[in-house]
Design a protein around this motif. Structure first.
Motif, PDB file in Angstrom:
ATOM      1  N   ARG A   8       5.904 120.883 -12.322  1.00  0.00           N
ATOM      2  CA  ARG A   8       6.154 119.572 -11.723  1.00  0.00           C
ATOM      3  C   ARG A   8       5.367 119.459 -10.432  1.00  0.00           C
ATOM      4  O   ARG A   8       5.268 120.401  -9.658  1.00  0.00           O
ATOM      5  CB  ARG A   8       7.648 119.433 -11.438  1.00  0.00           C
ATOM      6  N   LYS A   9       4.796 118.264 -10.206  1.00  0.00           N
ATOM      7  CA  LYS A   9       4.101 118.042  -8.939  1.00  0.00           C
ATOM      8  C   LYS A   9       5.137 117.960  -7.840  1.00  0.00           C
ATOM      9  O   LYS A   9       6.179 117.348  -8.018  1.00  0.00           O
ATOM     10  CB  LYS A   9       3.334 116.710  -9.002  1.00  0.00           C
ATOM     11  N   SER A  21       6.804 116.343  -4.964  1.00  0.00           N
ATOM     12  CA  SER A  21       6.725 114.981  -4.462  1.00  0.00           C
ATOM     13  C   SER A  21       7.006 114.984  -2.972  1.00  0.00           C
ATOM     14  O   SER A  21       7.824 115.743  -2.478  1.00  0.00           O
ATOM     15  CB  SER A  21       7.743 114.119  -5.181  1.00  0.00           C
ATOM     16  N   PRO A  48       7.697 106.049 -15.282  1.00  0.00           N
ATOM     17  CA  PRO A  48       6.652 106.731 -16.042  1.00  0.00           C
ATOM     18  C   PRO A  48       6.794 106.415 -17.513  1.00  0.00           C
ATOM     19  O   PRO A  48       5.957 106.783 -18.301  1.00  0.00           O
ATOM     20  CB  PRO A  48       6.918 108.214 -15.792  1.00  0.00           C
ATOM     21  N   SER A 102      -1.045 110.857 -17.293  1.00  0.00           N
ATOM     22  CA  SER A 102      -0.160 110.915 -16.132  1.00  0.00           C
ATOM     23  C   SER A 102       1.303 110.787 -16.530  1.00  0.00           C
ATOM     24  O   SER A 102       2.167 111.333 -15.873  1.00  0.00           O
ATOM     25  CB  SER A 102      -0.525 109.808 -15.160  1.00  0.00           C
ATOM     26  N   SER A 103       1.592 110.094 -17.634  1.00  0.00           N
ATOM     27  CA  SER A 103       3.007 109.870 -17.930  1.00  0.00           C
ATOM     28  C   SER A 103       3.447 110.436 -19.271  1.00  0.00           C
ATOM     29  O   SER A 103       4.601 110.340 -19.614  1.00  0.00           O
ATOM     30  CB  SER A 103       3.286 108.377 -17.925  1.00  0.00           C
ATOM     31  N   GLN A 120       5.932 113.764 -12.693  1.00  0.00           N
ATOM     32  CA  GLN A 120       4.494 113.968 -12.609  1.00  0.00           C
ATOM     33  C   GLN A 120       4.197 115.452 -12.833  1.00  0.00           C
ATOM     34  O   GLN A 120       4.833 116.306 -12.237  1.00  0.00           O
ATOM     35  CB  GLN A 120       4.012 113.570 -11.211  1.00  0.00           C
ATOM     36  N   SER A 140       1.726 118.683 -12.609  1.00  0.00           N
ATOM     37  CA  SER A 140       0.500 119.134 -11.943  1.00  0.00           C
ATOM     38  C   SER A 140      -0.319 120.012 -12.880  1.00  0.00           C
ATOM     39  O   SER A 140      -1.528 120.040 -12.816  1.00  0.00           O
ATOM     40  CB  SER A 140       0.843 119.899 -10.680  1.00  0.00           C
ATOM     41  N   ASP A 176       9.162 109.597  -7.876  1.00  0.00           N
ATOM     42  CA  ASP A 176       7.851 110.121  -8.169  1.00  0.00           C
ATOM     43  C   ASP A 176       6.839 109.050  -8.497  1.00  0.00           C
ATOM     44  O   ASP A 176       5.701 109.115  -8.116  1.00  0.00           O
ATOM     45  CB  ASP A 176       7.939 111.037  -9.389  1.00  0.00           C
ATOM     46  N   SER A 177       7.251 108.109  -9.295  1.00  0.00           N
ATOM     47  CA  SER A 177       6.257 107.190  -9.812  1.00  0.00           C
ATOM     48  C   SER A 177       6.640 105.801  -9.373  1.00  0.00           C
ATOM     49  O   SER A 177       7.800 105.442  -9.410  1.00  0.00           O
ATOM     50  CB  SER A 177       6.264 107.260 -11.319  1.00  0.00           C
TER      51      SER A 177
END
Length: 1919
Positions: A182-183, A185, A308, A147-148, A167, A169, A303-304
């Motif tokens: 990129r996810k 957000s 991250p 994830s990071s 993050q 995807s 995001d996190s």
């Protein structure tokens, strides 16, 4: 066209059915984590596997949602590697939970784990790709996405962890690196101010590179303006591919797929994107970069929940602390080179990613703005960067450019994202990009063509295929499609081939046939748009990536099962539900009950012959026709229960001829094909089934076609078939049967001529391969039939000559009437005269004009290669090969002898192994060329070429072998022989690392190196022997001993300077161990009791800090051992830092040494600042000199700043006064000289010029040791303007020479110009110099500055300034020491006038001195002492000049001259006159002459000089102080420089370094730096260069002796000369050389030519001088056999015949270790009972073997034997094919060819052809005799052939064919065209024959037949 040839519904069978489960899953169960994973309790598989298979070129992954959120996915792909035995295997990458398992398996080997990884957090994605870590070499890596962060592991063992700033995807592998999506957000949408969208796609080219946004260029009206970041969140990537480099995206709003080319960004695009646009309404996505970065920072925060970055910091703590270079990236301003640095040296962690972290505001150290300041421009200092809050924009690396997008469909709502994308190609090499749209159950295939510009692809039409799933099969150019009704269909491109029958699975087509019609409707009703999107989310792109599986999938699946559940068979029989993991031709079927089956789709052909024919057919036919033919063949060949392999060729012939329109039932030979075993099994039958079990059914399948029925019906009337299979004599019966016709409606009928031609070319290609020749024989049957029917007589004649007995068995021909002939397309390239490759090569050898030879690209590669080789080597012309006979190949330039040809050969991938399968006659010229190259190769050829010509020595040389690293293996990587000293002593003296093997070769007669080592060791106590006189008290005796020890310690402390030179660059440190530094032992032992004597007892006064400089020198000596090629990094340098403060001086020296060998550049700038802020004087000196030496002549700005802080004169006038110690200032000034060496930098020159005369300041500053500062400024000025002479650009106003002259002779001080004017206003209160220059301070620096500026310029006017004064009055004004400097300076300016003889040395002494020295009566007013001192110093100066001029040359004249003066100075020292000059002065002069001697003899270890050094080493009393010892031991060190591997250069830079190191004023005691900084003594290292050439035997890898010829270029002093040296030897300076050559006869010759430049030799010398040499067969190395008397070849050379007889096969092992030759000797050359009657054969074989082994061409052995066999077969008249004779003929023609004749005339080493001189004539004679005897008996046969009558008897026609081939008689039509019959005289025939190209030897045989005079015949034959 009638529908006879139309397709029927066909079906093929899939093979190799086996159940499948990912190997990793099984393996994971044994993993310690298995309990947590609970993989054993996996759900029933049916609910695990998602409903759709996944496939793609890159491979595919599947994800599964388990209850505990552990997900499992895997990807399979084809792997192949050169190193492993398995050429092809499957790789599986399996991920579940935190584990990744990489396994390999193949047909022959079960799956096994290759690597397994466990990471910290669940694996989100995993991928195999090639990224580009080092120097453009692609390396296979595994990327594991968490994830990071992304973990990257390469095959070579590099591990990287790259943190992700957002993050991710999805991650996509590309040709350049990774693409990250990129996810999106959630906070992005709900932001209060509307903001520009953020980039969504980023690239990471290397794990250590930064993550950069990707830009795009959509096609549109405003192309130029529309370069923008990819920031559209609706655009999703669904596919990426490496070759071609493309990306496919899907627009979720418009529901459109697009294809983009991915490439590197152009500079224009970069600048467009990075410009800040003024207005807000910019095109979408183009926003201020600053905005982008700040925004990115915020987003990454949102995001996190936690940063991250934290996981990264957690599991990397241990790594981060260990490497000091890491933290620096975010702080230090001048560290831009760090990225490259850390990339190569600390793969553990990605340093640059910190800056990304800083940019995305995950501040990791500090919250101050400085923590984020990201690399300001190099010239700004740290303070400025604080003021800049703005981030630098992120520079994009990659750009995507739109190539194609779907047309928007009307049912837009129906289309959803492609669930699978792949690239496939069809049988005719068209390429398609296919994507599966599940909502429509469609596979859309877009055809694309690669245009001339590789980045541009042209996309053509879109075709759709109804499909539920699909998978590409790369190896067979096809794809497997799963239709909606569950049946499998094979497609090639978009053409349907057939259904695939999977044994054991009930095909839905049978059971569902009645429902097929409405099967699609329920499916449509299920696929509502809502559900479609649900699916689409559920399987976010499948091609290579796993993605979370959503719950929606369950519902979709439920629908499917419900409607399929209506059918009754559903519950009992599983059906195919998805396809996945296609690799090569294998694919996995997922069944509805969750099990998986792996099947293999059969290939188009297994036999190589059939495959080649199909290639040829595909090449020549139009694409549509070709496709039909190939599909037809594929279906026939792969029908269920198809033919066994050995029938494949027969099946092919039958199928092929049928398609051409032949009735194969009616042709005798084709009819018999089906039943009998084939004429020649093309491939060994794999499972030869007995013909009674089913070959009939197989054929029934084929013959149940309409066509067959029609034919049978049509010919029912005349179906009288030929009963007799042997049709050789049945001409009557033939005429009585009805004529055979062809069916003109057959699909291939119009193409018969073209097909015939390509198959003929294929036949010619097969003739060139011994292994494929049998295939040629099978092909010839088909060819002769076509040739007969097309009435091509010459072709039939050609085939008959090749296979006389075989061709005569065919008599039938089919009649093609004129009308049908016209239907055929006769291509222009089909000539009446057949292309025959052997006759083409033969004409080439005879030197005739040759037409270009036709070849098929990609099919006839061997033809092309051999034809070109002949053209290059024999003719020297390159337009040899043509495609359609109309186009030529591109012209190759034939540079050099045959080298360009080899490059070409290699380019096509031809190897020696391939050459073995080329027929011997054809191969001989190529082998000959190889042999010529092997004899005289060029040293700089590439590795592959050297391998081809069989020179392992050169191959190894080209392989860039560096020395073995480590402690025990030194230099050339050879084990040391331990000298006879104890272990403890060994370790500590610091000289154990010299390469004993090389040393024992260079100085094999004595132990001089051990002696030098004994003199230089400083780690053992010295012997203090003082006689205890009776009247001396014990206390006084102890004091006496200690005083004696103090004297001896002066010597011990001076030793390390010499030791550093002696052990220079001899050690490769182990990165895990600190460098061993020998102790500096200042104690003594007093005999006889061996009691300790110590200076610390307090009995005598010891100077304070006495050892500080000596331990500095000790550190330098230890550091200089490290070779420049070693692996040293910042961490290791810091790791060596000692714990105890008393060793700090040693470490300071170590740092300086690292600078001198170039390793200090690797020390992080942060560490440099760290060391300097400690304020330790020695460390500062060592570090400043070290970094300056490492950055020699680079003008490096960061180092300049570093040095300027320590030089008040270079700081701005207003800056604060820094208290810099004096010695550090001196070091910094010299540092400026080094960094700016030779640059002529104006500002520095101006400051340094002023600094030479820097006056003392008012507050006592600059008052101590002024001399050393002034000297340093002078040396630095000289270095900055080194060798510029009067060409100092832009400095004329400084009057440099005049100012220096003034400093040298004195006078009024000028007003101080420049920035430091203020500082020097008030004079010093203590030192009253007034306004005159203090010459004692400034003269040395000024003199040497002049010398260096005008070095080698031969500027007489400047040199005259430096002449010694010639009046007593003036002599009194100048220090005698300065005369030495002036003389030296004057001589090196007049460089070309220095001569190595004593007359020249004495000519430097002024007349007044010469007249009065040694004159007993001297006038009153002359001061004798002054004259004597001046004389000695001037002589010493001139000797120094000779030393500089001939440094490192070992010139014997220079040596004799200097040795003479050294001896005379030694005599003076002991004589009475010593008092006049003074001991000190004589000692100084002697030291300088000794140094000059050892400069000339540097690295040679000369004994006489060693004796002088040893004599002076022993003198420790009286005037001998620390400085003299230092000089003598430096001389000793130079004498054995680098253990004999190094010597001195005479380049300008080297001379400058030597002037600094050998400055003729040595320190009086160990802390004396008044006149010259001691640290500068080590700069002499910069003048060292490796020039020792060490021959190493390539087989034993041991150094050995070898003879060299060294050729000098012509110079004004001597002609071009060649000298013979025995290597290992020191080479002269490379610019003086023209050529270095390894001489025979013992070793293979090798020459290194310097006319092209010296780089090649330099690279050899820098790699320890290793020159690989290869011993010739039967020779012994010089060490074992110095005179050459023991060699096996020596005794017998005079009498060759006896030699052959005396050669015992047993002796073979002494010549060669080749197993094949040894066995040959064993089995073929030893007489035994069974072979008694073959004594002559044995003798012949022995002779052949001897010849091959002694001439070192064992590869010729098969050629000799083949020639012998050919002649024997001919003698027994058993030849049924004439290949061997063709080869004989080519061999003979080569012998008579121009190339060879020319070579023999030139007499190049007397080497003729490879074959021995007696063997060929004997064989030729034998063959001639056999054919002549045949001719005498059968002249009527030849006559009837030449008159064109038809021939009969088989035997005769065999021998006739042999005769025609051997004597190169052309075919009938040619003969008849020249009207030979009418000739009346021999000359007339001769003329006609020469036009035909028939050789004279044939004319002598044919003449009598044609002229018909028997008398003539007998007379000629007698000739």
């Amino acid at each position: 066209m009638s529908n006879v040839y139309e397709e029927r519904a066909t079906m093929i069978a899939a093979g190799e059915l086996q159940s499948f489960g990912p190997f990793g899953r099984e393996h994971c169960k044994n993993h310690p984590n298995a309990v947590n994973l609970q993989l054993r309790q996996l759900q029933p598989a049916s609910e695990l596997w998602s409903s759709d298979g996944a496939a793609g070129l890159v491979g595919s992954l599947q994800e599964v949602t388990l209850q505990e959120k552990k997900r499992e996915c895997w990807l399979l792909r084809k792997g192949s590697s050169v190193d492993s035995d398995e050429m092809e295997y499957d790789e599986e990458l399996y991920a579940a939970g935190n584990m990744v398992i990489w396994s390999k398996g193949s047909k022959s080997q079960a799956s096994h784990v290759y690597k397994a990884f466990t990471v910290d957090s669940p694996v989100q994605q995993v991928n195999l790709l090639y990224c580009i870590p080092e120097q453009e070499i692609l390396e296979k890596t595994v990327c594991i996405v968490q994830s990071s962060c992304v973990n990257v592991h390469s095959v070579t063992g590099k591990d990287f962890i790259s943190p992700l700033p957002f993050q991710v995807s999805n991650l996509w592998p590309t040709k350049f690196g990774l693409l990250l999506e990129r996810k999106n957000s959630a906070p992005d949408a709900s932001q209060s101010p509307p903001r520009e969208p953020l980039p969504t796609v980023f690239s990471m080219l290397h794990p250590l590179d930064e993550i950069a946004p990707v830009v795009c260029r959509p096609t549109g009206l405003f192309e130029a303006a529309r370069v923008q970041y990819v920031s559209d969140s609706t655009m999703k990537i669904v596919f990426s591919n490496c070759e071609p480099s493309i990306v496919m995206t899907y627009d979720t709003v418009q529901c459109i797929h697009s294809v983009w080319a991915l490439r590197k960004v152009t500079p224009d695009e970069q600048s467009t994107v990075l410009k800040c646009p003024e207005q807000v309404d910019t095109p979408q996505g183009l926003m201020p970069p600053s905005f982008l970065t700040t925004h990115l920072r915020n987003v990454s925060r949102m995001d996190s929940p936690g940063s991250p970055f934290h996981c990264h910091a957690l599991h990397n703590q241990n790594r981060m602390t260990s490497s000091p270079g890491l933290h620096s990236r975010t702080h230090s301003p001048s560290i831009s080179s760090m990225a490259a640095l850390s990339r190569s040296h600390s793969p553990g962690m990605a340093a640059p990613s910190f800056s990304v972290a800083a940019r995305f505001n995950m501040s990791y150290h500090s919250s101050s703005p400085r923590g984020h300041s990201f690399l300001p421009s190099p010239n700004s200092t740290a303070n400025e960067s604080v003021l800049v809050p703005e981030m630098e924009p992120i520079v994009p690396d990659l750009c995507i450019e739109q190539l194609w997008s779907e047309t928007a469909s009307s049912h837009r709502e129906m289309s959803c994202q492609a669930s699978k994308v792949f690239i496939t190609s069809d049988l005719c090499e068209n390429k398609y990009l296919c994507f599966l749209v599940e909502s429509h159950q469609q596979l859309r295939c877009v055809k694309f063509i690669e245009s001339n510009n590789p980045s541009q692809l042209i996309f053509a039409s879109v075709a759709t295929i109804p499909a539920k799933d699909a998978a590409p099969l790369q190896d067979i150019d096809a794809m497997l499609v799963l239709e909606a009704n569950g049946s499998l269909v094979l497609y090639t491109g978009v053409t349907r081939v057939s259904k695939v029958f999977v044994p054991g699975l009930l095909s839905p087509t049978f059971s569902l046939s009645n429902h097929v019609t409405h099967l699609s409707t329920p499916m449509d009703s299920v696929s509502t748009p809502a559900k479609a999107t649900g699916r689409h989310i559920g399987r976010l792109e499948e091609v290579a990536m796993p993605s979370p599986v959503s719950e929606l999938r369950g519902s979709t699946k439920h629908h499917e099962t419900s409607w399929l559940g209506d059918y009754t068979f559903q519950q009992s029989v599983p059906y195919i539900h998805a396809l996945r993991d296609p690799v090569s031709s294998r694919v996995t079927l997922e069944l509805s009950n969750g099990t998986m089956l792996r099947i293999t789709i059969p290939e188009i052909a297994t036999s190589e012959m059939v495959r080649k024919c199909l290639q040829a057919v595909r090449f020549i036919l139009p694409k549509e026709t070709a496709m039909k033919v190939l599909i037809k063949w594929y279906n026939i060949y792969n029908a269920p229960g198809g033919p066994s392999a050995h029938l494949e060729w027969n099946l092919f012939v039958t199928c092929f001829m049928t398609l051409m329109g032949y009735n194969t039932e009616r042709l005798g030979w084709t009819r018999n094909l089906h039943f009998e075993v084939p004429l020649s099994p093309v491939i060994a039958p794999k499972k030869a089934r007995p013909s009674d079990t089913g070959s009939d059914e197989d054929w029934d399948y084929m013959w149940c076609s309409d066509y067959h029925r029609q034919v049978v019906f049509r010919h029912a009337c005349g179906a009288v078939s030929l009963e007799s299979t042997d049709t050789s004599g049945c001409e009557e019966s033939l005429s009585s049967t009805p004529a055979l016709h062809l069916d003109p409606s057959a699909p291939l009928f119009p193409h018969i001529p073209a097909l015939f031609y390509v198959l003929h070319l294929l036949y010619e290609e097969l003739k060139l391969d011994e292994l494929q020749r049998s295939g040629g024989r099978s092909l010839v049957g088909l060819l002769q039939q076509l040739a007969r029917d097309l009435q091509l007589e010459e072709y039939i004649d050609l085939y008959w000559r090749d296979y006389p007995s075989f061709i005569t068995t065919f008599k039938e021909s089919c009649i093609i009437d004129q009308a049908q002939m016209e239907q055929m397309q006769r291509p222009s390239f089909l000539r009446a005269e057949p292309p025959c490759v052997f006759s083409w090569l033969s004409s080439c050898l005879r030197g005739e004009e040759v037409a270009p030879f036709p070849y098929l690209p990609g099919i006839c590669e061997r033809t092309k290669l051999l034809v070109l080789s002949y053209a290059l080597y024999i003719i020297g012309d390159d337009n040899a090969t043509s495609v359609d006979v109309s186009k030529y190949l591109a012209k190759l330039s034939a540079g050099g002898f045959v080298y360009s040809f080899y490059i070409h050969v290699l380019y096509l991938g031809f190897t020696l192994k391939d050459l073995e399968s080329v027929p011997f006659g054809v191969a001989l010229p190529i082998r000959d060329a190889i042999y010529q190259c092997r004899e005289q190769p060029c040293s700089d050829w590439s590795e592959d070429v050297c391998l081809l010509i069989g020179r392992q020595d050169l191959t190894k040389q080209a392989h860039k072998v560096t020395v073995a690293k480590g402690k025990a293996t030194v230099g050339l990587g050879l084990m040391l022989e331990a000298p006879a000293t104890t272990e403890a002593e060994e370790e500590e003296d610091g000289m154990t690392d010299l390469n004993q093997d090389v040393i024992s070769l260079i100085w094999s007669q004595d132990l001089r190196v051990h002696e030098a080592r004994r003199l230089l060791q400083s780690s053992r106590p010295v012997r203090v022997s003082v006689v205890h006189l009776p009247e001396v008290s014990d206390h006084e005796y102890i004091e006496e001993k200690e005083n004696k020890l103090l004297q001896l310690c002066q010597r011990t402390m001076a030793l390390p300077v010499g030791r550093g030179l002696f052990t220079l660059f001899s050690y490769h440190p182990v990165p895990t161990e600190p460098l061993p530094v020998p102790k500096l032992n200042l104690t003594g032992r007093a005999p006889p009791q061996n009691t300790m004597v110590d200076l610390n007892s307090g009995n005598i006064d010891v100077p304070p800090n006495m050892t500080s400089w000596s331990s500095f020198h000790n550190g330098v000596a230890a550091g200089l051992k490290i070779a420049p090629a070693s692996q040293v990094d910042s961490a290791w340098i810091a790791y060596n830092k000692p714990k105890s403060p008393e060793l700090a001086n040693e470490y300071a020296g170590f740092l300086m040494a690292l600078g001198l060998n170039g390793h200090l550049t690797k020390l992080a700038t942060l560490n440099i600042h760290d060391y300097l802020t400690k304020g330790h004087e020695m460390t500062s000196i060592g570090l400043l000199l070290g970094v300056s030496a490492a950055k020699l002549s680079t003008m490096d700005m960061s180092i300049t700043r570093l040095l300027s802080i320590h030089i008040p004169a270079l700081l701005p006038p207003t800056s604060t006064e820094l208290d810099v110690p004096h010695n550090v200032q001196v070091a910094a000034v010299v540092g400026i000289g080094l960094v700016y060496q030779g640059t002529g930098h104006r500002h520095n020159a101006e400051v340094l010029l002023a600094e030479i005369g820097r006056p003392p300041g008012p507050e006592m500053e600059y008052c101590t040791d002024r001399e050393s500062y002034s000297l340093a400024a002078g040396l630095a000025l000289g270095m900055v303007c080194l060798g510029h002479g009067s060409n100092l650009i832009g400095m004329s106003d400084l009057n440099v020479p005049e100012q220096l002259y003034q400093y040298m002779v004195g006078g009024h001080r000028r007003t101080h110009a420049g920035i430091n004017r203020e500082k020097h206003k008030s004079p010093s209160y203590q030192i009253k110099e007034g306004d005159t220059i203090n010459v004692d301070v400034t003269c040395p620096g000024a003199t040497l500055a002049l010398a260096m500026i005008y070095l080698k310029t031969n500027n007489r006017s400047i040199a005259d300034w430096l002449k010694a004064p010639d009046t007593m009055f003036l002599l009194d004004f100048i220090k005698p020491e300065f005369l030495l400097l002036r003389t030296l300076a004057r001589c090196i300016i007049m460089w070309d006038e220095i001569l190595p003889n004593s007359e020249w040395v004495s000519s430097n002494v002024p007349q007044i001195i010469q007249e009065n020295i040694g004159n007993p009566v001297v006038s009153e007013d002359l001061n004798m002492e002054t004259l004597a001192q001046a004389h000695d110093y001037i002589i010493a100066g001139a000797c120094m000049a000779v030393g500089f001029r001939f440094a490192g040359s070992a010139n014997s004249d220079a040596f004799d001259c200097l040795y003479k003066f050294a001896r005379s100075f030694m005599q003076c020292l002991t004589s009475a006159t010593a008092t006049v000059t003074g001991h000190y002065n004589l000692q100084t002069c002697l030291s300088m002459v000794l140094l000059a001697l050892s400069m000339v003899m540097a690295g040679s270890g000369n004994l006489k000089v060693l004796q002088l050094c040893r004599f002076l080493h022993k003198r420790t009393s009286g005037e001998m102080n620390y400085g003299f010892h230092m000089a003598h031991h430096m001389a000793l060190g130079l004498l054995f420089l680098g253990g004999g591997r190094y010597t001195l250069s005479t380049s300008n830079s080297a001379i400058a370094a030597l002037l600094c190191a050998l400055y003729p004023h040595f320190p009086a005691h160990s802390t004396d730096n008044r006149y010259h900084l001691q640290a500068l003594r080590h700069l002499g290292v910069l003048a060292a260069e490796p020039r020792l050439l060490v021959p190493v035997d390539v087989d034993t890898l041991k150094p050995c002796y070898a003879l060299l010829d060294v050729t000098y270029k012509e110079t004004p002093w001597y002609e071009e000369t060649t000298v013979e040296l025995m290597a290992p030897t020191m080479l002269p300076e490379l610019q003086l050389l023209k050529k270095v050559k390894v001489k025979g006869p013992r070793y293979w010759e090798l020459s290194i030519d310097m006319s092209k430049g010296t780089q090649h030799l330099e690279s050899i010398l820098s790699r320890d001088g290793v020159l690989y040499v290869k011993l010739r067969a039967g020779q012994l190395p010089y060490k074992d056999d110095p005179r050459g008397w023991k060699s096996l070849l020596a005794p017998n050379v005079n009498n060759r015949n006896s030699e052959v007889r005396t050669f015992k096969p047993e002796a073979i092992s002494t010549f060669t270790s080749d197993a094949a030759l040894v066995s040959f000797a064993e089995y073929f050359c030893k007489s035994s009972e069974s072979v008694k009657h073959k004594r002559d054969t044995l003798a012949l074989f022995s002779a052949i073997l001897y010849e091959c082994v002694t001439q070192e061409n064992p590869e010729m052995l098969p050629t000799y034997i083949a020639i012998d066999q050919a002649v024997r077969t001919l003698e027994q008249t058993e030849m049924c094919e004439t290949f061997a004779l063709w080869q004989m003929r080519l061999v003979l023609e080569l012998c008579e060819s121009r190339v060879l004749q020319h070579r023999l005339r030139e007499g190049a080493q007397g080497r003729g052809l490879l074959l021995s001189s007696e063997f060929l004539p004997v064989m030729k004679n034998s063959a001639d005799g056999t054919l002549d005897r045949w001719l005498t008996d059968n002249s009527h046969v030849l006559r009837s052939y030449m008159s064109g009558q038809s021939l009969t008897e088989d035997m005769l026609s065999n021998m006739l064919a042999c005769f025609l081939v051997y004597h190169s008689i052309p075919c009938l039509s040619k003969l008849s065209a020249t009207h030979l019959e009418g000739s009346t005289s021999f000359p007339e025939l001769l003329l006609k024959f020469s036009q035909l190209g028939i050789p004279v030897r044939a004319l002598l045989r044919l003449g009598p037949l044609l002229l018909g005079t028997a008398g003539f015949w007998t007379g000629q034959l007698a000739c």
